[in-house]
Design an enzyme around this catalytic site. Structure first.
Site, mmCIF file in Angstrom:
data_model
loop_
_atom_site.group_PDB
_atom_site.id
_atom_site.type_symbol
_atom_site.label_atom_id
_atom_site.label_comp_id
_atom_site.label_asym_id
_atom_site.label_seq_id
_atom_site.Cartn_x
_atom_site.Cartn_y
_atom_site.Cartn_z
ATOM 1 N N ASP A 151 -46.346 27.089 54.351
ATOM 2 C CA ASP A 151 -46.030 25.659 54.329
ATOM 3 C C ASP A 151 -47.315 24.902 54.622
ATOM 4 O O ASP A 151 -48.221 25.428 55.280
ATOM 5 C CB ASP A 151 -44.964 25.314 55.377
ATOM 6 C CG ASP A 151 -44.233 24.021 55.032
ATOM 7 O OD1 ASP A 151 -43.118 24.083 54.489
ATOM 8 O OD2 ASP A 151 -44.798 22.931 55.282
ATOM 9 N N ARG A 183 -43.468 6.776 60.422
ATOM 10 C CA ARG A 183 -44.063 8.067 60.781
ATOM 11 C C ARG A 183 -45.517 7.932 61.221
ATOM 12 O O ARG A 183 -45.944 8.610 62.169
ATOM 13 C CB ARG A 183 -43.940 9.038 59.610
ATOM 14 C CG ARG A 183 -42.482 9.381 59.295
ATOM 15 C CD ARG A 183 -42.385 10.477 58.275
ATOM 16 N NE ARG A 183 -40.988 10.801 57.981
ATOM 17 C CZ ARG A 183 -40.622 11.778 57.164
ATOM 18 N NH1 ARG A 183 -41.539 12.531 56.579
ATOM 19 N NH2 ARG A 183 -39.341 12.015 56.948
#
Length: 278
Positions: free
Chosen positions: A144, A45
């Site tokens: 979030d 990632r």
């Protein structure tokens, strides 16, 4: 092949020190603790960020992070996991409907891990169905830490197969089906979107943009990423936002038997605030 050998075969130099530095920073910024087994995930990632910034490797990237605070958001976005679906753990939505019926004074629901929006939209569908209209009295806040998934949530556009488990009635009432260039996609109807206030929020930060009282808190499959002291810290703050008859809904893999001073069981992975904690 040993772990060290697999690291040496990668595009960028990446060793245990890089992994430890990255997960230490993630813990510092978010409270999320990564297990040793997540080393490959961190590499794959963050390698995208190293590549995008045209840096030579992880050591340089970690230095870049220290010098460019704006990169922290992209760093967090890269390493947070967002697994979700519409009406995931369906029994919780039955609990929500029953709560709304027995607590018609409910005004605010907080979804504390919105991800790409499937959970808050599922909550909104239940609210709309229970009150028989979109413009009911309940406000839904969806937050979030990941700004990128919030953008997807706000757009409300999904692959058609994401709603294949929903009833035909819900599909017809709550989604537009894409045509032409949008074939294979669905879009949440605007009336449902208007029921939700999306916000970026880091649960570890000392100030939250969400204020009480909150009648129902969905915080599902979030606490598993925190160590126990952080779990208790966040849970204590959330419980303070709930009224005496408020409801906290946890994920299937979360259990707060160790937090009986804060919450008491209300059912399967659902809790009431423990008034003794006030």
């Amino acid at each position: 092949m040993t772990q060290a050998d697999s690291w040496s075969d990668r595009e960028f130099s990446y060793g245990k020190a890089d992994f430890d530095a990255a997960r230490s920073l993630l813990y510092q910024l978010t409270g999320i603790r990564l297990a040793d087994s997540k080393d490959s995930m961190v590499y794959s990632r963050l390698a995208r960020r190293v590549r995008a910034l045209k840096l030579t490797g992880f050591t340089q990237y970690l230095g870049y992070l220290n010098q460019h605070p704006a990169e922290e958001e992209l760093f967090i976005n890269a390493l947070t996991t967002n697994l979700t679906s519409f009406f995931r753990e369906p029994h919780h939505f039955d609990v929500l409907k029953e709560y709304l019926i027995t607590h018609p004074q409910t005004r605010t629901i907080w979804c504390a891990a919105s991800s790409t929006g499937e959970e808050p939209y599922s909550i909104a569908m239940v609210v709309a169905e229970t009150f028989g209209r979109f413009d009911g009295p309940v406000k839904i806040i969806a937050s979030d830490i990941d700004s990128q998934v919030l953008q997807k949530a706000q757009a409300g556009i999904y692959q058609l197969d994401r709603i294949k488990t929903l009833s035909a009635e819900r599909c017809k009432q709550f989604f537009f089906k894409g045509k032409g260039a949008q074939a294979g996609l669905v879009k949440v109807v605007p009336e449902l979107q208007k029921m939700i206030d999306f916000r970026q929020l880091n649960l570890l930060k000392p100030q939250w943009s969400v204020k009480g009282p909150i009648d129902v808190i969905f915080c599902r499959n979030v606490m598993i990423y925190f160590d126990r002291p952080t779990q208790l810290q966040i849970l204590a703050r959330m419980v303070q936002l709930l009224p005496a008859d408020g409801l906290y809904i946890a994920g299937h893999s979360e259990n707060f038997g160790h937090a009986s001073h804060l919450v008491k069981p209300a059912g399967r992975t659902t809790y009431y605030p423990n008034l003794a904690a006030r």
